[in-house]
Design an enzyme around this catalytic site. Structure first.
Site, PDB file in Angstrom:
ATOM      1  N   CYS A  83       0.837  -1.199   0.000  1.00  0.00           N
ATOM      2  CA  CYS A  83       0.000   0.000   0.000  1.00  0.00           C
ATOM      3  C   CYS A  83       0.878   1.258   0.000  1.00  0.00           C
ATOM      4  O   CYS A  83       1.488   1.583  -1.008  1.00  0.00           O
ATOM      5  CB  CYS A  83      -0.983  -0.029   1.168  1.00  0.00           C
ATOM      6  SG  CYS A  83      -2.351   1.134   0.990  1.00  0.00           S
ATOM      7  N   HIS A 177      -3.013  -5.309   1.301  1.00  0.00           N
ATOM      8  CA  HIS A 177      -2.416  -5.666   2.595  1.00  0.00           C
ATOM      9  C   HIS A 177      -2.566  -7.170   2.857  1.00  0.00           C
ATOM     10  O   HIS A 177      -3.559  -7.594   3.457  1.00  0.00           O
ATOM     11  CB  HIS A 177      -3.119  -4.924   3.733  1.00  0.00           C
ATOM     12  CG  HIS A 177      -2.982  -3.448   3.723  1.00  0.00           C
ATOM     13  ND1 HIS A 177      -2.034  -2.779   4.464  1.00  0.00           N
ATOM     14  CD2 HIS A 177      -3.676  -2.496   3.072  1.00  0.00           C
ATOM     15  CE1 HIS A 177      -2.165  -1.479   4.277  1.00  0.00           C
ATOM     16  NE2 HIS A 177      -3.156  -1.277   3.429  1.00  0.00           N
ATOM     17  N   GLU A 179      -0.945  -8.835   5.001  1.00  0.00           N
ATOM     18  CA  GLU A 179      -0.684  -9.073   6.428  1.00  0.00           C
ATOM     19  C   GLU A 179      -1.964  -9.037   7.268  1.00  0.00           C
ATOM     20  O   GLU A 179      -1.954  -9.441   8.437  1.00  0.00           O
ATOM     21  CB  GLU A 179       0.331  -8.052   6.963  1.00  0.00           C
ATOM     22  CG  GLU A 179      -0.187  -6.639   7.163  1.00  0.00           C
ATOM     23  CD  GLU A 179      -0.302  -5.813   5.894  1.00  0.00           C
ATOM     24  OE1 GLU A 179      -0.670  -4.632   6.008  1.00  0.00           O
ATOM     25  OE2 GLU A 179      -0.032  -6.352   4.800  1.00  0.00           O
TER      26      GLU A 179
END
Length: 203
Positions: A83, A177, A179
């Site tokens: 990002c 993202h 994660e």
């Protein structure tokens, strides 16, 4: 090559640092927060997390880590940006904010907050080249997209007609993202990049 787990830092100036540390540990890396040049010098690779790219840029300069980081990336250290991190790894930003600097490393032009004009955040299944199995569930939060790439950059994924994942040599970037999903395959891909980059200790 040494089988020891690679040491991978997460630039811990702003953004979702903790989630990346957890994902890296799950992908069999030793994960450390990095804020200062001396901490950067101790890692084999680095993740630049999501957050606010102008804030990360200013803090990187303030903490004295911007120039050493550029030097390490230019020297071939593996780096992965998500990002805002994707924006930080772009050689050029469309409509950058005043004083905004990038680390560079990927020959691409990025548009900030490109998806955010339509959707504040959304999830989408993304087919990422080099990752086997089901598509990656991408979380897009006021995400950028890549307007164009140079000859040296490889497009790994697109969503809705826009480039959302790119790799150039040891530099990797995604608009989304990974994660935040519990799916650690993108982090595993990056850990493999870091392992492959380490100098063999013996032949």
């Amino acid at each position: 090559m040494s089988n020891e787990a690679p040491v991978i830092g997460v630039l811990a100036l702003q953004g979702d640092v903790r989630e990346h540390l957890i994902a890296l540990a799950a992908a069999d890396a030793v994960a450390r927060p990095v804020r200062r040049p001396e901490e950067l010098a101790e890692v084999d690779g680095l993740i630049v997390p999501g957050g606010e790219s102008t804030t990360i840029s200013k803090l990187a300069v303030l903490f004295g880590v911007m120039d050493p980081l550029r030097a390490r990336v230019q020297g071939g250290m593996p780096v992965y940006g998500t990002c805002a991190g994707m924006i930080m790894l772009a050689d050029k930003i469309l409509d950058p904010r005043s004083g905004q600097e990038t680390i560079g490393g990927i020959d691409m032009i990025v548009r900030r907050n490109a998806f955010g004009r339509q959707n504040e955040s959304f999830e989408a299944a993304v087919d990422v080249k080099g990752i086997a199995g089901d598509p990656v569930e991408g979380v897009f939060i006021r995400a950028p997209w890549v307007e164009s790439v140079g000859a040296g950059a490889e497009v790994l994924a697109e969503h809705d007609g826009h480039i959302v994942a790119v790799r150039q040599g040891n530099a990797l970037a995604t608009s989304f993202h990974p994660e935040l999903t519990g799916d650690h395959r993108v982090h595993s891909l990056f850990v493999d990049m870091v392992r492959a980059n380490r100098t063999p200790e013996s032949l």
